[in-house]
Motif scaffolding. Structure first.
Motif, PDB file in Angstrom:
ATOM      1  N   VAL A 116       0.843  -1.210   0.000  1.00 53.83           N
ATOM      2  CA  VAL A 116       0.000   0.000   0.000  1.00 53.83           C
ATOM      3  C   VAL A 116       0.870   1.248   0.000  1.00 53.83           C
ATOM      4  O   VAL A 116       0.607   2.210  -0.728  1.00 53.83           O
ATOM      5  N   GLU A 117       1.936   1.221   0.819  1.00 50.85           N
ATOM      6  CA  GLU A 117       2.841   2.378   0.883  1.00 50.85           C
ATOM      7  C   GLU A 117       3.522   2.621  -0.473  1.00 50.85           C
ATOM      8  O   GLU A 117       3.647   3.763  -0.925  1.00 50.85           O
ATOM      9  N   GLY A 118       3.936   1.533  -1.127  1.00 47.25           N
ATOM     10  CA  GLY A 118       4.590   1.670  -2.427  1.00 47.25           C
ATOM     11  C   GLY A 118       3.657   2.228  -3.492  1.00 47.25           C
ATOM     12  O   GLY A 118       4.030   3.094  -4.285  1.00 47.25           O
ATOM     13  N   VAL A 119       2.408   1.728  -3.494  1.00 45.53           N
ATOM     14  CA  VAL A 119       1.433   2.220  -4.473  1.00 45.53           C
ATOM     15  C   VAL A 119       1.091   3.680  -4.193  1.00 45.53           C
ATOM     16  O   VAL A 119       0.923   4.490  -5.119  1.00 45.53           O
ATOM     17  N   ASP A 120       1.012   4.033  -2.904  1.00 48.42           N
ATOM     18  CA  ASP A 120       0.721   5.421  -2.531  1.00 48.42           C
ATOM     19  C   ASP A 120       1.825   6.364  -3.022  1.00 48.42           C
ATOM     20  O   ASP A 120       1.555   7.443  -3.562  1.00 48.42           O
ATOM     21  N   LEU A 121       3.080   5.954  -2.857  1.00 42.94           N
ATOM     22  CA  LEU A 121       4.212   6.760  -3.337  1.00 42.94           C
ATOM     23  C   LEU A 121       4.175   6.901  -4.859  1.00 42.94           C
ATOM     24  O   LEU A 121       4.482   7.970  -5.405  1.00 42.94           O
ATOM     25  N   THR A 122       3.792   5.814  -5.530  1.00 36.88           N
ATOM     26  CA  THR A 122       3.704   5.853  -6.989  1.00 36.88           C
ATOM     27  C   THR A 122       2.604   6.809  -7.443  1.00 36.88           C
ATOM     28  O   THR A 122       2.778   7.565  -8.400  1.00 36.88           O
ATOM     29  N   ALA A 123       1.469   6.795  -6.737  1.00 38.02           N
ATOM     30  CA  ALA A 123       0.371   7.708  -7.067  1.00 38.02           C
ATOM     31  C   ALA A 123       0.814   9.162  -6.889  1.00 38.02           C
ATOM     32  O   ALA A 123       0.480  10.036  -7.705  1.00 38.02           O
ATOM     33  N   LYS A 124       1.587   9.439  -5.830  1.00 38.21           N
ATOM     34  CA  LYS A 124       2.096  10.798  -5.609  1.00 38.21           C
ATOM     35  C   LYS A 124       3.081  11.192  -6.706  1.00 38.21           C
ATOM     36  O   LYS A 124       3.129  12.351  -7.127  1.00 38.21           O
ATOM     37  N   GLU A 125       3.866  10.216  -7.154  1.00 34.83           N
ATOM     38  CA  GLU A 125       4.817  10.473  -8.236  1.00 34.83           C
ATOM     39  C   GLU A 125       4.078  10.857  -9.522  1.00 34.83           C
ATOM     40  O   GLU A 125       4.499  11.771 -10.249  1.00 34.83           O
ATOM     41  N   ILE A 126       2.960  10.168  -9.779  1.00 32.57           N
ATOM     42  CA  ILE A 126       2.154  10.489 -10.960  1.00 32.57           C
ATOM     43  C   ILE A 126       1.572  11.894 -10.840  1.00 32.57           C
ATOM     44  O   ILE A 126       1.603  12.684 -11.796  1.00 32.57           O
ATOM     45  N   SER A 127       1.053  12.249  -9.661  1.00 32.19           N
ATOM     46  CA  SER A 127       0.476  13.575  -9.446  1.00 32.19           C
ATOM     47  C   SER A 127       1.518  14.668  -9.642  1.00 32.19           C
ATOM     48  O   SER A 127       1.235  15.718 -10.228  1.00 32.19           O
ATOM     49  N   THR A 128       2.729  14.410  -9.153  1.00 33.81           N
ATOM     50  CA  THR A 128       3.814  15.387  -9.313  1.00 33.81           C
ATOM     51  C   THR A 128       4.149  15.577 -10.786  1.00 33.81           C
ATOM     52  O   THR A 128       4.345  16.703 -11.259  1.00 33.81           O
ATOM     53  N   LEU A 129       4.219  14.463 -11.512  1.00 32.20           N
ATOM     54  CA  LEU A 129       4.531  14.528 -12.936  1.00 32.20           C
ATOM     55  C   LEU A 129       3.445  15.294 -13.696  1.00 32.20           C
ATOM     56  O   LEU A 129       3.744  16.173 -14.512  1.00 32.20           O
ATOM     57  N   LEU A 130       2.186  14.993 -13.414  1.00 32.05           N
ATOM     58  CA  LEU A 130       1.089  15.688 -14.085  1.00 32.05           C
ATOM     59  C   LEU A 130       1.093  17.174 -13.746  1.00 32.05           C
ATOM     60  O   LEU A 130       0.772  18.018 -14.582  1.00 32.05           O
ATOM     61  N   GLY A 131       1.469  17.486 -12.501  1.00 32.64           N
ATOM     62  CA  GLY A 131       1.540  18.883 -12.077  1.00 32.64           C
ATOM     63  C   GLY A 131       2.520  19.694 -12.900  1.00 32.64           C
ATOM     64  O   GLY A 131       2.328  20.892 -13.128  1.00 32.64           O
ATOM     65  N   LYS A 132       3.593  19.052 -13.368  1.00 32.84           N
ATOM     66  CA  LYS A 132       4.575  19.749 -14.212  1.00 32.84           C
ATOM     67  C   LYS A 132       3.968  20.189 -15.536  1.00 32.84           C
ATOM     68  O   LYS A 132       4.463  21.104 -16.180  1.00 32.84           O
ATOM     69  N   TYR A 133       2.898  19.510 -15.940  1.00 34.41           N
ATOM     70  CA  TYR A 133       2.234  19.846 -17.199  1.00 34.41           C
ATOM     71  C   TYR A 133       0.939  20.625 -16.966  1.00 34.41           C
ATOM     72  O   TYR A 133       0.110  20.738 -17.859  1.00 34.41           O
ATOM     73  N   GLY A 134       0.775  21.138 -15.758  1.00 28.80           N
ATOM     74  CA  GLY A 134      -0.388  21.964 -15.457  1.00 28.80           C
ATOM     75  C   GLY A 134      -1.658  21.200 -15.172  1.00 28.80           C
ATOM     76  O   GLY A 134      -2.744  21.779 -15.166  1.00 28.80           O
ATOM     77  N   VAL A 135      -1.538  19.881 -14.918  1.00 25.65           N
ATOM     78  CA  VAL A 135      -2.722  19.064 -14.631  1.00 25.65           C
ATOM     79  C   VAL A 135      -2.917  18.987 -13.119  1.00 25.65           C
ATOM     80  O   VAL A 135      -2.017  18.567 -12.390  1.00 25.65           O
ATOM     81  N   THR A 136      -4.081  19.424 -12.643  1.00 27.76           N
ATOM     82  CA  THR A 136      -4.377  19.412 -11.208  1.00 27.76           C
ATOM     83  C   THR A 136      -5.765  18.836 -10.965  1.00 27.76           C
ATOM     84  O   THR A 136      -6.626  18.857 -11.853  1.00 27.76           O
ATOM     85  N   CYS A 137      -5.970  18.340  -9.730  1.00 33.87           N
ATOM     86  CA  CYS A 137      -7.279  17.806  -9.343  1.00 33.87           C
ATOM     87  C   CYS A 137      -8.261  18.954  -9.094  1.00 33.87           C
ATOM     88  O   CYS A 137      -7.878  20.005  -8.596  1.00 33.87           O
ATOM     89  N   VAL A 138      -9.508  18.711  -9.422  1.00 32.43           N
ATOM     90  CA  VAL A 138     -10.572  19.663  -9.091  1.00 32.43           C
ATOM     91  C   VAL A 138     -10.874  19.529  -7.597  1.00 32.43           C
ATOM     92  O   VAL A 138     -11.077  18.426  -7.097  1.00 32.43           O
ATOM     93  N   ASP A 139     -10.876  20.646  -6.889  1.00 31.92           N
ATOM     94  CA  ASP A 139     -11.174  20.641  -5.452  1.00 31.92           C
ATOM     95  C   ASP A 139     -12.687  20.588  -5.284  1.00 31.92           C
ATOM     96  O   ASP A 139     -13.380  21.581  -5.529  1.00 31.92           O
ATOM     97  N   ALA A 140     -13.213  19.425  -4.910  1.00 32.79           N
ATOM     98  CA  ALA A 140     -14.667  19.246  -4.902  1.00 32.79           C
ATOM     99  C   ALA A 140     -15.248  19.015  -3.512  1.00 32.79           C
ATOM    100  O   ALA A 140     -16.254  19.628  -3.145  1.00 32.79           O
ATOM    101  N   LEU A 141     -14.647  18.128  -2.727  1.00 30.96           N
ATOM    102  CA  LEU A 141     -15.234  17.684  -1.459  1.00 30.96           C
ATOM    103  C   LEU A 141     -15.425  18.858  -0.494  1.00 30.96           C
ATOM    104  O   LEU A 141     -14.498  19.617  -0.210  1.00 30.96           O
ATOM    105  N   GLY A 142     -16.666  19.012  -0.025  1.00 32.81           N
ATOM    106  CA  GLY A 142     -16.976  20.069   0.928  1.00 32.81           C
ATOM    107  C   GLY A 142     -17.211  21.423   0.289  1.00 32.81           C
ATOM    108  O   GLY A 142     -17.502  22.401   0.989  1.00 32.81           O
ATOM    109  N   LYS A 143     -17.118  21.496  -1.019  1.00 36.23           N
ATOM    110  CA  LYS A 143     -17.298  22.761  -1.741  1.00 36.23           C
ATOM    111  C   LYS A 143     -18.735  22.861  -2.270  1.00 36.23           C
ATOM    112  O   LYS A 143     -19.407  21.843  -2.463  1.00 36.23           O
ATOM    113  N   PRO A 144     -19.196  24.076  -2.515  1.00 35.94           N
ATOM    114  CA  PRO A 144     -20.519  24.216  -3.157  1.00 35.94           C
ATOM    115  C   PRO A 144     -20.511  23.568  -4.535  1.00 35.94           C
ATOM    116  O   PRO A 144     -19.512  23.636  -5.250  1.00 35.94           O
ATOM    117  N   PHE A 145     -21.625  22.929  -4.904  1.00 36.57           N
ATOM    118  CA  PHE A 145     -21.712  22.268  -6.197  1.00 36.57           C
ATOM    119  C   PHE A 145     -21.565  23.293  -7.318  1.00 36.57           C
ATOM    120  O   PHE A 145     -22.236  24.316  -7.345  1.00 36.57           O
TER     121      PHE A 145
END
Length: 200
Positions: A116-145
């Protein structure tokens, strides 16, 4: 890959060629008029020779324009073909890490926590890589629809959240710079049941 030529220079190559072509056409037209007005045989021969030279220069300029067009088209095709090369190169180590984790799990060489720890680190690595290309998650939880970024799958009553608040994120949404790649799939609060909120 060779960069697109003419870009950033004082005068782009197509503009320079077009100006050259226009000048030659004007020169050719002027010499045609001179030839029509001048009846002397020797002068006419001289003018005809100059016209032939101008014609050849015009043909060379047109050939340059054609070559430039073909070269530009090849460069644009190469650019489109390999535009994602850097992103793919960045993903290769991530794929390697996932394959190593799966191989270890298949051989029983790691416990569940380490996997689980290894997969979690890999997921963070993917997010970091996507961030370099301007790809970010939409902040949704707890926000107005927000229908511009969220897609509601269901609505359910909630005492803890105001009406039209995202209370569950079923699938993350992503943006690339200012463009929405895909909306977040969400569950939205319909307000308190005591206030007449109903589940759809």
């Amino acid at each position: 890959m060779e960069k697109f030529k003419g870009k950033g220079s004082a005068q782009p190559e197509p503009d320079r060629i077009m100006e050259k072509k226009d000048d030659l056409e004007k020169e050719l037209s002027a010499k045609n008029e001179d030839a029509a007005q001048n009846s002397s045989p020797s002068s006419a021969e001289q003018v005809l020779a100059e016209l032939e030279q101008t014609r050849e220069r015009l043909l060379r300029t047109l050939a340059e324009m054609d070559n430039f067009k073909k070269r530009s088209q090849r460069e644009m095709e190469d650019f489109r073909k390999y535009a994602n090369e850097d992103l793919i190169k960045g993903l290769l180590p991530v794929i390697d890490n996932l394959e190593r984790a799966l191989e270890s799990a298949r051989k029983g060489q790691c416990d569940l926590g380490a996997l689980v720890e290894g997969v979690d680190l890999t997921a963070k690595e993917i997010s970091t890589l996507l961030g370099k290309y301007g790809v970010t998650c939409v902040d949704a939880l707890g926000k107005p629809f927000d229908p511009a970024y969220h897609q509601a799958l269901m609505q359910q009553p909630s005492d803890e959240h105001p009406e039209n608040t995202v209370i569950e994120e079923v699938q993350k949404g992503y943006t690339m710079k200012e463009r929405l790649l895909r909306p977040s799939l969400v569950c939205v609060s319909g307000g308190s049941p005591r206030d007449g909120g109903s589940e759809n």
